[in-house]
Design a protein around this motif. Structure first.
Motif, PDB file in Angstrom:
ATOM      1  N   ARG A  95       0.820  -1.214   0.000  1.00 50.56           N
ATOM      2  CA  ARG A  95       0.000   0.000   0.000  1.00 50.56           C
ATOM      3  C   ARG A  95       0.854   1.265   0.000  1.00 50.56           C
ATOM      4  O   ARG A  95       0.406   2.328  -0.420  1.00 50.56           O
ATOM      5  N   GLU A  96       2.098   1.165   0.455  1.00 50.00           N
ATOM      6  CA  GLU A  96       2.950   2.340   0.619  1.00 50.00           C
ATOM      7  C   GLU A  96       3.706   2.721  -0.647  1.00 50.00           C
ATOM      8  O   GLU A  96       4.373   3.746  -0.680  1.00 50.00           O
ATOM      9  N   ASP A  98       4.148   3.473  -4.951  1.00 52.41           N
ATOM     10  CA  ASP A  98       3.408   4.175  -6.004  1.00 52.41           C
ATOM     11  C   ASP A  98       3.053   3.259  -7.168  1.00 52.41           C
ATOM     12  O   ASP A  98       2.093   3.513  -7.892  1.00 52.41           O
ATOM     13  N   ASP A 136      -8.512  -5.642  -1.396  1.00 54.64           N
ATOM     14  CA  ASP A 136      -9.217  -4.402  -1.739  1.00 54.64           C
ATOM     15  C   ASP A 136     -10.711  -4.506  -1.463  1.00 54.64           C
ATOM     16  O   ASP A 136     -11.353  -3.526  -1.056  1.00 54.64           O
ATOM     17  N   GLN A 192      -8.515   7.456  -3.743  1.00 52.33           N
ATOM     18  CA  GLN A 192      -7.096   7.615  -3.384  1.00 52.33           C
ATOM     19  C   GLN A 192      -6.804   7.358  -1.904  1.00 52.33           C
ATOM     20  O   GLN A 192      -5.833   6.656  -1.570  1.00 52.33           O
ATOM     21  N   CYS A 195      -5.997   3.745  -0.750  1.00 52.77           N
ATOM     22  CA  CYS A 195      -4.744   3.077  -1.143  1.00 52.77           C
ATOM     23  C   CYS A 195      -5.003   1.670  -1.683  1.00 52.77           C
ATOM     24  O   CYS A 195      -4.357   0.691  -1.268  1.00 52.77           O
ATOM     25  N   LYS A 200      -3.073   0.472  -8.328  1.00 45.59           N
ATOM     26  CA  LYS A 200      -1.704   0.896  -8.610  1.00 45.59           C
ATOM     27  C   LYS A 200      -1.270   0.411  -9.991  1.00 45.59           C
ATOM     28  O   LYS A 200      -1.609  -0.703 -10.410  1.00 45.59           O
TER      29      LYS A 200
END
Length: 363
Positions: A95-96, A98, A136, A192, A195, A200
Motif C-alpha cells: 500500500r505504501e 506508487d 481491496d 485515493q 490506497c 496501482k
C-alpha cells in the motif's frame, strides 16, 4: 519528491536477486519462502545517456542523476489477504508504494523450489492478483459501511462516496478492476485515500533462463495479459543481471555484447518503472554541477522549481528553458541563446522531457 516501486510476487521467483542487481545492496536471496520479511529499500539511478552528453558540454565538477526507489517486498502466497504467510504485513508494505513491479517466474530450476511445485506463470499471476483484489474488497467493504452510516443521517458527501465505493466494489466483483474507474477524476480522488492495491500501475517483470531471453510461449502469453491490463512488460534473466551488476563498469558493455543484448534488463526495468509512474526528467546546469530531476508529466515551471527548493516555487519570477536537442546542437546554453533557442517562460509553462531549466526567483 520520492517515487517508489514495490517488487512483489510469489516466493522464490527472483525478487531479491533482481533487487540485489538493481541496488547491489546484498539483500538475502535464499532458497526458502519468506526469506525477506521486512522490505529492503534501494535508491537506484535512472539511466539517461542525455546526462553525460550535457556534462560533456558543460564540464562540471559533479554530475548527479535522478533516482527512483525500489522496495523488495516479501513473497505473497494464496491466502495472503486472510493473513497467510504473514500476508497482512506484506500487503501493508504494498500500500505504501506508487507502483507495483510484479515479478513472475518463467524458468525451471530443480535447485530452486517453487511454492506450488510447478512452473505456471499465468496461474502465479492469478494468485497474486486474486489476493490483491480480495484485500481491496475488504477495504471497500469497510469504507462502504462507514459511508452508509454517515449517509443515513443526511451527509450528502458520504452518499456520493457510497455510490463511488459500491461501483468500485462491483468492478472488482465482475473482474473488470478498478483502474478503469480512475479515468474519472472525481472517482480517482475519492478512492485515493483507500490506497487500493489493484489501483496501482503494474510492471510485469518475467524472470527467464538465459536461453529464453528472446522469449518463449509462456512469455508471449504473459505479454498478452499485460497488454489487456494496460501494464508495462519487461523480460529479464535475474541471474544474468546479477552477474552484470557484479562486473566493473568497463566490462559490462563487452559482456552484454557477448550475450547479444543492446542494454541490460535492469535499465529496461528502471525505464519502464519511470514510464509507468508517468515521470519525466529535466536538467539544471551550473559550472560546478549538472543535475537531473524527476517530475510527473504535466508539471508546470513553478512546481518544477519547487523540486529544487521550496523558496524557488514560493518566489518564482520566471523560467529560462532550452530544449535538450537545441542545447546539444548549439553547444550549450550560450550557443542556444545566441541562436534564439532560449525561451523565457512563466509559472504555468508545462515542462517537456529533457528541458534544461534555469529558474529566477525572489524571496
Amino acid at each position: 519528491m520520492g517515487f517508489r516501486c514495490g517488487i512483489v510476487g510469489l516466493p522464490n521467483v527472483g525478487k531479491s536477486t533482481l533487487f540485489n542487481a538493481l541496488t547491489r545492496a546484498a539483500a538475502p536471496a535464499e532458497n526458502y519462502p519468506f526469506c525477506t520479511i521486512e522490505p529492503n529499500v534501494g535508491i537506484v539511478k535512472v539511466p539517461d545517456s542525455r546526462l553525460q552528453v550535457i556534462a560533456a558540454i558543460v564540464k562540471p565538477k559533479v554530475v548527479i542523476p535522478t533516482v527512483i526507489e525500489f522496495v523488495d517486498i516479501a513473497g505473497l502466497v494464496a491466502g495472503a489477504s486472510r493473513g497467510e504467510g504473514l500476508g497482512n504485513r506484506f500487503l501493508a508494505h504494498i500500500r505504501e508504494v506508487d507502483a507495483i513491479v510484479h515479478m513472475v517466474r518463467a524458468f525451471t530450476d530443480t535447485d530452486i523450489a517453487h511454492v506450488s511445485d510447478r512452473i505456471d506463470p499465468i496461474a502465479d499471476v492469478a494468485t497474486i492478483e486474486t489476493e490483491l483484489a480480495l484485500a481491496d474488497l475488504e477495504t471497500l467493504e469497510r469504507a462502504i459501511e462507514r459511508s452508509r452510516k454517515a449517509a443515513k443521517i443526511g451527509d450528502k458527501e458520504q452518499l456520493r462516496l457510497l455510490e463511488l465505493f459500491e461501483r468500485a466494489r462491483q468492478a472488482l466483483d465482475d473482474g473488470s478492476g478498478v483502474r478503469g474507474l480512475l479515468e474519472d477524476r472525481d472517482t480517482a480522488t475519492a478512492l485515493q485515500p483507500l490506497c487500493l492495491l489493484t489501483a496501482k500501475p503494474v510492471l510485469f517483470v518475467v524472470n527467464v533462463a538465459e536461453e529464453d531471453l528472446a522469449g518463449n510461449a509462456q512469455v508471449d502469453t504473459l505479454c498478452g495479459h499485460a497488454a489487456k491490463t494496460q501494464a508495462e512488460f519487461v523480460v529479464v534473466s535475474a541471474a544474468i543481471e546479477q552477474e552484470i551488476s557484479d562486473l566493473e563498469p568497463g566490462e559490462r558493455a563487452a559482456f552484454l555484447q557477448d550475450l547479444g543484448l543492446a542494454e541490460s534488463g535492469l535499465n529496461r526495468v528502471i525505464q519502464a518503472g519511470y514510464r509507468l509512474l508517468g515521470l519525466q526528467t529535466f536538467f539544471t546546469t551550473r559550472s560546478e554541477e549538472v543535475r537531473a530531476w524527476t517530475v510527473p508529466v504535466g508539471t508546470v515551471a513553478s512546481q518544477a522549481a519547487g523540486q529544487i527548493h521550496t523558496d524557488f516555487e514560493r518566489g518564482f519570477i520566471r523560467a529560462e528553458a532550452i530544449a535538450y536537442d537545441d542545447f546539444v546542437h548549439y553547444g550549450g546554453e550560450q550557443g542556444a541563446r545566441e541562436a534564439g533557442r532560449g525561451r523565457l517562460e512563466g509559472k504555468d509553462y508545462v515542462l517537456s522531457d529533457g528541458d534544461i531549466m534555469h529558474f529566477r526567483f525572489n524571496v
